[in-house]
Motif scaffolding. Structure first.
Motif, PDB file in Angstrom:
ATOM      1  N   ARG A 358       0.928  -1.274  -0.130  1.00  0.00           N
ATOM      2  CA  ARG A 358      -0.226  -0.201   0.092  1.00  0.00           C
ATOM      3  C   ARG A 358       0.879   1.018  -0.160  1.00  0.00           C
ATOM      4  N   GLU A 359       2.060   1.439   0.183  1.00  0.00           N
ATOM      5  CA  GLU A 359       3.063   2.765   0.274  1.00  0.00           C
ATOM      6  C   GLU A 359       3.437   2.255  -1.851  1.00  0.00           C
ATOM      7  N   HIS A 360       2.876   3.079  -2.085  1.00  0.00           N
ATOM      8  CA  HIS A 360       2.894   3.194  -3.663  1.00  0.00           C
ATOM      9  C   HIS A 360       2.176   4.663  -3.416  1.00  0.00           C
ATOM     10  N   GLY A 361       2.673   5.151  -5.508  1.00  0.00           N
ATOM     11  CA  GLY A 361       1.809   5.775  -5.699  1.00  0.00           C
ATOM     12  C   GLY A 361       1.289   5.886  -6.844  1.00  0.00           C
ATOM     13  N   LEU A 362       0.458   4.583  -7.430  1.00  0.00           N
ATOM     14  CA  LEU A 362      -0.157   4.168  -8.204  1.00  0.00           C
ATOM     15  C   LEU A 362      -1.512   5.057  -7.626  1.00  0.00           C
ATOM     16  N   ARG A 363      -2.389   5.848  -8.138  1.00  0.00           N
ATOM     17  CA  ARG A 363      -3.810   6.846  -8.828  1.00  0.00           C
ATOM     18  C   ARG A 363      -4.487   5.813  -9.842  1.00  0.00           C
ATOM     19  N   LEU A 364      -3.950   5.806 -11.072  1.00  0.00           N
ATOM     20  CA  LEU A 364      -4.956   5.025 -11.539  1.00  0.00           C
ATOM     21  C   LEU A 364      -4.749   3.899 -12.391  1.00  0.00           C
ATOM     22  N   ALA A 365      -5.757   2.799 -12.617  1.00  0.00           N
ATOM     23  CA  ALA A 365      -5.433   1.679 -13.520  1.00  0.00           C
ATOM     24  C   ALA A 365      -6.410   1.555 -14.570  1.00  0.00           C
ATOM     25  N   VAL A 366      -6.269   1.310 -15.650  1.00  0.00           N
ATOM     26  CA  VAL A 366      -6.583   1.214 -16.375  1.00  0.00           C
ATOM     27  C   VAL A 366      -7.134  -0.169 -17.741  1.00  0.00           C
ATOM     28  N   GLY A 367      -8.354  -0.494 -17.846  1.00  0.00           N
ATOM     29  CA  GLY A 367      -7.641  -1.919 -18.787  1.00  0.00           C
ATOM     30  C   GLY A 367      -9.472  -2.510 -19.234  1.00  0.00           C
ATOM     31  N   SER A 368      -9.042  -3.420 -18.473  1.00  0.00           N
ATOM     32  CA  SER A 368     -10.289  -4.508 -19.807  1.00  0.00           C
ATOM     33  C   SER A 368     -10.188  -5.887 -18.573  1.00  0.00           C
ATOM     34  N   GLY A 369     -11.543  -6.589 -18.486  1.00  0.00           N
ATOM     35  CA  GLY A 369     -11.530  -8.125 -17.936  1.00  0.00           C
ATOM     36  C   GLY A 369     -11.556  -7.878 -16.477  1.00  0.00           C
ATOM     37  N   LEU A 370     -11.550  -6.569 -15.496  1.00  0.00           N
ATOM     38  CA  LEU A 370     -11.308  -7.089 -14.149  1.00  0.00           C
ATOM     39  C   LEU A 370     -13.029  -7.737 -14.127  1.00  0.00           C
ATOM     40  N   ARG A 371     -12.983  -8.706 -13.274  1.00  0.00           N
ATOM     41  CA  ARG A 371     -13.930  -9.060 -12.649  1.00  0.00           C
ATOM     42  C   ARG A 371     -14.319  -8.765 -11.165  1.00  0.00           C
ATOM     43  N   PRO A 372     -15.767  -8.618 -10.971  1.00  0.00           N
ATOM     44  CA  PRO A 372     -16.187  -8.018 -10.173  1.00  0.00           C
ATOM     45  C   PRO A 372     -15.490  -8.265  -8.588  1.00  0.00           C
ATOM     46  N   ASP A 373     -15.045  -9.761  -8.552  1.00  0.00           N
ATOM     47  CA  ASP A 373     -14.726 -10.427  -7.317  1.00  0.00           C
ATOM     48  C   ASP A 373     -12.893 -10.041  -7.236  1.00  0.00           C
ATOM     49  N   VAL A 374     -12.250  -9.472  -8.760  1.00  0.00           N
ATOM     50  CA  VAL A 374     -10.836  -8.963  -8.063  1.00  0.00           C
ATOM     51  C   VAL A 374     -10.840  -8.079  -8.085  1.00  0.00           C
ATOM     52  N   TRP A 375     -11.757  -7.370  -8.621  1.00  0.00           N
ATOM     53  CA  TRP A 375     -11.779  -5.563  -8.406  1.00  0.00           C
ATOM     54  C   TRP A 375     -12.563  -5.176  -7.288  1.00  0.00           C
TER      55      TRP A 375
END
Length: 649
Positions: A358-375
């Motif tokens: 959780r110690e990161h600067g990631l603010r945005l993930a963009v793509g396709s095929g993400l299942r709701p449970d994984v989300w």
């Protein structure tokens, strides 16, 4: 203002992050505001950090993530990332380098091009050209991974890569024969796949170029040497400007129904639109974008690399995705945007919990095929990251963007959105494999919440360019006479549903859905239900043929989490609670790992063809037993009972 190296005007002004990738005999581009990570054709830029790259050798101060232009530099780990920085201002410099190089190459081509073409119209600076303005000439390539020879380009040679399901030699032979290629481009480390075919290629008049440091094997030409000799003068506009923006810019190979690759036509306009992809999802030139997708597919090349160039962002290009290295890479390179496909996110959430996730600067993930449970799990594990789920196809004419980050949705089909990106959802008969039509022969729209086949009208504003080759290759993707005489719609082959608020949800691929007990079963919905069980790490659901039964019975290939054992009674209770009787998998196959394609998609066809006979499969198999309310081991004797009908499933 012009870049002092490539003399290309900078119409967008000068700002932080500017960089030039044009040839430079004097060293790096010194445009005002250039930041560490910028690259020059030779030498190491001042202030370059651990992610910087030079054209050859190991750059000073290179760290574990560095890459050099040729080979793998000493001290780097397998799959290390390359930090590349590209600016819209230098796009002309990149184009100039590609065009000049290919023009130089083309003049060296053997018969049937016995003389330099009088005109060379470059279509997208990549594979396909028009010689003398009339004769189409195409190049194919053999690239199954990110090229080591390019610093920040969208890997022009990777777009022609064949389907990973085919062997390299067979895949190379097929496009050369089917589409009349006149050239083949390969990196030096993959030349061994080309060498057995070299006599055949030469007999067909196909020249072979190798991208990489020489000397080259006999019978091939060094593309890198030709690039070194290429002129730095700008290419005349009549040789570099397409006559029509809808002309074919490049071809991207996709898997056909026969398993052989089909070359999807990509227009100049579509490539240009990809320049604005990251701007649409909220990224900017200040972002550092992490790309670990194959560059022979649209997501990695046109959306990933070209999208970075379009906004002048920094790109971290990973040769191969590693879930264990991902968060370390994010911290090391200051990653703020991650381009994913759903399987990559699932790999991340399946990793053991550790420090720094959780110690990161990631603010945005963009793509396709993400299942709701994984989300859900991704957000819970890794913090408040904005996820923008998208939908699109390489050859398709319909796209979706989930701007609101609504869980599970691929986008929203509002009234305004339909004005410039129209689509319809129609009823689909899984048994017949075709849309349902009424007595008059017209397709039927589904209501809110109902699952239907996604189709999009083919119009001059939303064209479908089709595939190279025979007309029948493109025709099978079209539906005609859908709602009126003479209309035509592109068939995506995807089943979707739209709720009352207009949000669109992916349900399944038509080929991934099977029918059992008179009911249609969506493999993705079953997989999501099974994946909710803590002891299961990976799930792949498909239908298998069982002697004596119509349709296909559900079967799930599963991977258990480390330290977990299969509890047949617990799993039975879980599927009974969350799935209707017809959707419950009748068979289980326990594996050490699930095999994936090169694009991180699960293998279903092969698993389905292998069936569920315990005498033919080495993996442990289980059968759903309602009498004992558990999944029990499927022994050869029990299987004989299933086949004879003594044991009902």
């Amino acid at each position: 203002m012009c870049c002092h190296v490539c003399k290309v005007p900078a119409p967008w002004g000068t700002g932080t992050g500017s960089v030039c990738s044009a040839p430079s005999p004097t060293g790096p581009c010194n445009l005002p505001g250039a930041r560490p990570g910028s690259m020059a054709r030779s030498g190491q830029p001042p202030g370059a950090g651990p992610g910087s790259m030079a054209r050859s050798g190991q750059p000073p101060g290179a760290g574990p993530g560095s890459m050099a232009r040729s080979g793998q530099p000493p001290g780097t780990r397998p799959g290390s990332a390359a930090l590349v920085n590209a600016s819209s201002r230098c796009q002309a410099g990149l184009e100039k380098l590609f065009k000049i190089s290919l023009r130089q190459v083309f003049q060296c081509a053997p018969p049937p091009l016995r003389a330099p073409p009088r005109q060379l119209q470059c279509c997208g600076n990549r594979k396909f050209f028009l010689a003398d303005g009339t004769q189409p000439c195409c190049f194919t390539s053999l690239k199954l991974r990110a090229p080591s020879g390019w610093r920040c380009s969208p890997a022009p040679w990777t777009q022609g890569s064949p389907s990973p399901a085919q062997s390299r030699s067979r895949a190379l032979r097929w496009p050369c024969w089917a589409w009349g290629c006149c050239g083949s481009l390969a990196s030096l480390d993959l030349y061994e796949a080309v060498e057995p075919l070299l006599p055949t290629l030469q007999e067909l008049g196909i020249v072979v170029w190798v991208l990489g440091p020489g000397p080259c094997p006999p019978g091939v030409t060094s593309l890198q040497e030709l690039m070194e000799e290429a002129s730095d003068e700008p290419v005349p506009s009549d040789l570099s400007t397409p006559k029509d923006m809808m002309d074919t810019c490049l071809y991207i190979f996709t898997s056909g129904t026969t398993g052989l690759p089909k070359a999807a036509r990509i227009s100049h306009l579509k490539c240009i639109m990809c320049l604005g992809f990251y701007r649409l999802v909220g990224a900017s030139s200040k972002d550092v974008i992490y790309v670990a997708l194959p560059l022979y597919h649209m997501s990695g090349s046109l959306l990933g690399i070209v999208g970075c160039i379009g906004i002048g962002a920094t790109c971290v290009l990973k040769r191969k995705f590693s879930a264990s290295q991902f968060w370390g890479d994010c911290q090391h390179y200051g990653v703020t945007v991650f381009q994913y496909i759903g399987e990559l996110c699932r790999y991340l959430v399946n990793q053991p919990k550790g420090e720094g996730q959780r110690e990161h600067g990631l603010r945005l993930a963009v793509g396709s095929g993400l299942r709701p449970d994984v989300w859900r799990e991704f957000l819970r594990r890794f913090g408040n990251v904005r996820i923008v789920e998208t939908y699109g196809m390489t050859e398709g004419n319909v796209t979706f963007f989930n701007y609101t980050s609504t869980l599970g949705a691929v986008g929203r089909g509002s009234f305004l959105y339909r004005l410039f990106c129209p689509f319809e959802l129609v009823r689909y008969d899984l048994l017949q494999g075709a849309p349902v039509r009424d007595a008059a022969g017209w397709c039927q729209r589904v209501g809110p919440g109902e699952t239907g086949l996604l189709i999009a009208p083919v119009t001059p504003q939303n064209p479908f360019l089709g595939y190279a080759g025979g007309r029948e290759l493109s025709e099978h993707k079209l539906l005609r006479g859908v709602f009126a005489e003479g209309d035509a719609y592109f068939n995506t082959g995807d089943l979707m549903a739209q709720d009352a608020a207009g949000f669109v949800y992916f349900r399944d691929r038509t080929g991934d859905t099977y029918r059992w007990k008179g009911e249609n079963v969506a493999t993705t919905e079953v997989a999501e239900a099974l994946a909710a069980l803590d002891s299961l790490q990976e799930v792949n659901v498909y239908g298998v043929a069982v002697p004596g039964y119509e349709g296909r019975a559900g079967m799930a290939a599963i991977v258990l989490r480390p330290g977990c054992e299969l509890d047949g009674a617990q799993l039975y209770s879980h599927v009974v609670e969350f799935l209707p009787p017809y959707a419950r998998p009748r068979f289980l196959r326990v594996q050490d790992h699930l095999e994936m394609t090169q694009t991180f998609k699960q293998h279903k066809v092969r698993l389905a063809s292998e069936g569920c006979d315990p005498t033919r499969l080495p993996d442990p198999l289980y059968l759903l037993d309602d009498a004992s309310e558990a999944y029990v081991p499927l022994t050869p004797r029990l299987w004989e009972g299933v086949v004879s009908g003594a044991v009902r499933i």
